[in-house]
Design a protein around this motif. Structure first.
Motif, mmCIF file in Angstrom:
data_model
loop_
_atom_site.group_PDB
_atom_site.id
_atom_site.type_symbol
_atom_site.label_atom_id
_atom_site.label_comp_id
_atom_site.label_asym_id
_atom_site.label_seq_id
_atom_site.Cartn_x
_atom_site.Cartn_y
_atom_site.Cartn_z
ATOM 1 N N GLY A 179 4.269 15.454 1.984
ATOM 2 C CA GLY A 179 3.323 15.421 0.725
ATOM 3 C C GLY A 179 1.976 14.804 0.731
ATOM 4 N N ARG A 180 0.982 15.129 -0.284
ATOM 5 C CA ARG A 180 -0.384 14.609 -0.033
ATOM 6 C C ARG A 180 -0.244 13.248 -0.898
ATOM 7 N N LEU A 181 0.438 12.847 -1.785
ATOM 8 C CA LEU A 181 0.459 11.678 -2.627
ATOM 9 C C LEU A 181 0.851 10.444 -1.975
ATOM 10 N N SER A 212 -6.764 17.197 6.389
ATOM 11 C CA SER A 212 -5.884 17.156 5.206
ATOM 12 C C SER A 212 -4.460 17.096 5.797
ATOM 13 N N THR A 213 -4.195 17.886 6.687
ATOM 14 C CA THR A 213 -2.708 17.754 7.173
ATOM 15 C C THR A 213 -2.478 16.365 7.945
ATOM 16 N N LYS A 214 -3.707 15.696 8.511
ATOM 17 C CA LYS A 214 -3.590 14.543 9.359
ATOM 18 C C LYS A 214 -3.239 14.747 10.540
ATOM 19 N N ALA A 232 0.881 -1.159 -0.020
ATOM 20 C CA ALA A 232 0.052 -0.169 0.097
ATOM 21 C C ALA A 232 1.057 1.088 -0.117
ATOM 22 N N LYS A 233 0.621 2.387 -0.623
ATOM 23 C CA LYS A 233 1.400 3.436 -0.738
ATOM 24 C C LYS A 233 0.658 4.333 0.408
ATOM 25 N N ILE A 234 1.699 5.284 1.073
ATOM 26 C CA ILE A 234 1.040 5.983 2.306
ATOM 27 C C ILE A 234 1.741 7.281 1.734
ATOM 28 N N ALA A 235 1.001 8.369 2.095
ATOM 29 C CA ALA A 235 1.607 9.768 1.887
ATOM 30 C C ALA A 235 2.178 10.176 3.021
ATOM 31 N N THR A 236 3.281 10.964 2.815
ATOM 32 C CA THR A 236 4.150 11.465 4.174
ATOM 33 C C THR A 236 3.252 12.185 5.211
ATOM 34 N N ARG A 237 2.183 12.817 4.783
ATOM 35 C CA ARG A 237 1.450 13.540 5.857
ATOM 36 C C ARG A 237 0.635 12.538 6.405
#
Lengths: 280, 311
Positions: free
Chosen positions: B162-164, B33-35, B2-7
């Motif tokens: 990042g968001r991605l 959004s910023t988590k 699974a890909k995880i965003a750094t945010r």
């Protein structure tokens, strides 16, 4: 307030004015007008109100003070020196290369300074942060800040005001030094921020208007602020820019100009006459 | 995997390390959004919403920090580093206060929101501030390391996130030290690809593409842009003679600029900077934008091949 205390606070205000002028004259630069207008407020805060310890400037439970209008550092430094945070003779090193007395307050170099300021509009936010921390930690210290009326033109002041009311920071008291002048002229001509009291009231603050040179009135306003629960208090202090030096009073040209030797002599004579009068 | 965003990793790390009661998290109406809402779920009393007022938030963070708090102030990179730049300078960096700026949604991989929300200048701006440490982790694990290092470091830290969702490169046992680059791949001495943030993964893939062509490179992950690992960069420059920098940022003043500055004084060599060529991003799907602006393994491999050919 008893007569003796009142005399003492008036005298401290006089000395804050004297030291401000001396330091600015020695530096040949600085901001005399606003330094003179906040002298009475500083006198009440530092010599009758705030719990601070010159021997332990970083005491965790101390009351905090943020000079949001940081350019009036000469008066702030004078109050700190008179309180015993550093030697009074150092005040004349203001703004000099090797001095720790930065042109605007620096918490890293000046003992007793709780926050570095100078960029207008930011100090009140920092004071909000300190007051929030006090609430988080359930400490009973109080936070004081002084804003200029020109400073009210910074949008950040109103962001901070909204935030302070939102979080019900009744441990925060802000003063507005309403002297009516800023560098370019009269505040009402440059950018009219009136009516100041209505604006703060609309933002949810407890608002008290006082004569900013009436020590007893300032003292009473601070007491009212401390007794107010659930909202921050702003004390709108009606002041005279340059108060105590006749040729500076009400003249915006003295916002950020140092007096020359002759002007300094006259200014100090006038201030000393007031102090001497108090000593009777 | 699974890909995880750094945010995402940022929010989780805040919650993980949030037992440290000095930690206070501020957000400017972007908690989801910023988590930082991940932290809020565990420690609601220490998550304070500042509303949409980033300038005030940064100076409030400074005030909190004067009382001994470790403050994380979060917003999108463009509003943190740029709208609130002067508050960061004067109220945080100048008095060297313990404020960590969690700046998410950096770079063009923000995607559809477009240029107004795609911050491509923050590394340049933040690293020029005295007392500021600047970190740009590439994956979830490295973000966790960076947050831990930021908490341990006394003073301001800018964290570029990042968001991605991105592929994982690191595991828990990876050695991580603030200010020390990581050599991820050492195929040979034809060139060194120096990357940061989500370009690190692309750089590793580019090294594989190059290897198939008989070009053998090193790949270095510079997760700390400031202080930059001058020794490692000089070592790589000496060994390979050619450096290619890759960042999701303007080629002016970011990783490429920092590498050039470091090498100019230690081991001058040819440096090819890959990034946004002094332009704003645009709306689109993240992967399409990375392709459009040349930030893919293939484009990195091409540029590296050309750089090697100059030798």
């Amino acid at each position: 307030m008893n007569e003796q205390k009142l005399l003492e606070l008036k005298k401290k205000a006089g000395l804050i004015r004297r030291y401000s002028i001396e330091a600015i004259a020695a530096a040949k630069s600085g901001h005399p007008g606003g330094s003179l207008s906040i002298a009475d407020i500083l006198s009440v805060l530092f010599f009758d109100e705030m719990k601070v310890d010159p021997k332990n400037p970083k005491w965790a439970d101390r009351d905090r003070f943020v000079l949001s209008k940081g350019h009036c550092a000469p008066a702030y430094y004078a109050a700190l020196a008179l309180k015993g945070f550093f030697p009074e003779e150092d005040l004349k090193t203001l703004r000099q290369t090797e001095s720790y007395l930065e042109g605007h307050p620096s918490m890293k170099s000046v003992p007793g300074v709780d926050m570095s300021t100078g960029s207008l509009g930011q100090g009140i936010s920092c004071a909000v942060g300190m007051a929030l921390a006090g609430k988080l930690d359930k400490k009973d210290y109080r936070v004081y800040t002084i804003l200029g009326d020109g400073e009210l033109e910074e949008g950040q002041v109103w962001e901070a005001s909204m935030c302070a009311a939102h979080y019900k920071l009744d441990n925060l008291t802000a003063f507005v030094d309403l002297n009516g002048l800023q560098i370019d002229g009269a505040t009402k001509d440059v950018m009219n921020s009136a009516p100041v009291t209505d604006k703060f009231a609309a933002f949810g603050w407890n608002v008290i208007a006082v004569d900013g040179h009436d020590i007893e009135a300032i003292r009473k306003a601070v007491d009212d602020a401390k007794a107010t629960e659930g909202k921050p208090t702003v004390i709108v202090a009606n002041t005279i820019k340059g108060k105590g030096v006749s040729f500076m009073e009400g003249n915006y040209a003295w916002h950020g100009n140092a007096p020359d030797a002759e002007q300094t002599k006259t200014a100090l004579e006038e201030i000393d006459a007031v102090i001497a009068g108090l000593e009777g | 995997m699974a890909k995880i965003a750094t945010r995402e990793a940022y929010g989780k790390a805040l919650a993980e390390f949030g037992g440290d009661e000095r930690i206070v998290v501020l957000d400017a109406d972007l908690s989801k959004s910023t988590k930082t809402d991940t932290f809020k779920k565990v420690y609601p009393e220490r998550h304070i919403n500042m509303g949409i007022a980033e300038g005030n938030m940064m100076a409030v963070a400074a005030g909190l920090a004067t009382t001994g708090k470790v403050v994380f102030a979060s917003s999108f990179a463009v509003f943190a580093a740029e709208r609130a730049c002067e508050q960061i300078r004067n109220s945080i960096c100048y008095p060297k206060l313990n404020v960590k700026i969690g700046a998410t949604h950096a770079g063009i991989s923000v995607g559809e929101d477009g240029a107004s929300h795609q911050c491509v200048e923050d590394l340049a701006i933040m690293r020029s501030l005295p007392n500021m440490v600047v970190m740009s982790p590439c994956d979830a694990q490295e973000t966790r390391f960076a947050i831990k290092a930021a908490i341990e470091h006394e003073g301001p830290v800018y964290l570029r996130l990042g968001r991605l969702g991105v592929e994982e490169l690191y595991t828990e046992d990876q050695k991580f030290e603030l200010g020390k680059g990581i050599v991820l791949c050492d195929n040979g001495n034809d060139a060194t690809i120096v990357a940061t943030g989500l370009m690190v993964q692309e750089a590793v893939k580019a090294a594989e593409l190059l290897k198939a062509k008989g070009i053998n490179v090193k790949v270095v992950d510079i997760h700390t842009i400031k202080p930059i690992d001058k020794d490692l960069l000089a070592e790589c420059a000496k060994a390979t003679g050619t450096i290619v920098t890759v960042e999701e940022h303007n080629i002016i003043g970011g990783l490429g600029g920092a590498v050039c500055e470091a090498l100019a004084e230690t081991c001058p060599c040819y440096v090819k900077r890959i990034g946004l060529n002094d332009t704003f991003g645009t709306s689109g799907k993240p992967a399409e934008l990375l392709e459009k602006f040349g930030l893919t393994a293939e484009k990195i491999a091409e540029a590296t091949e050309a750089a090697v050919a100059r030798k």
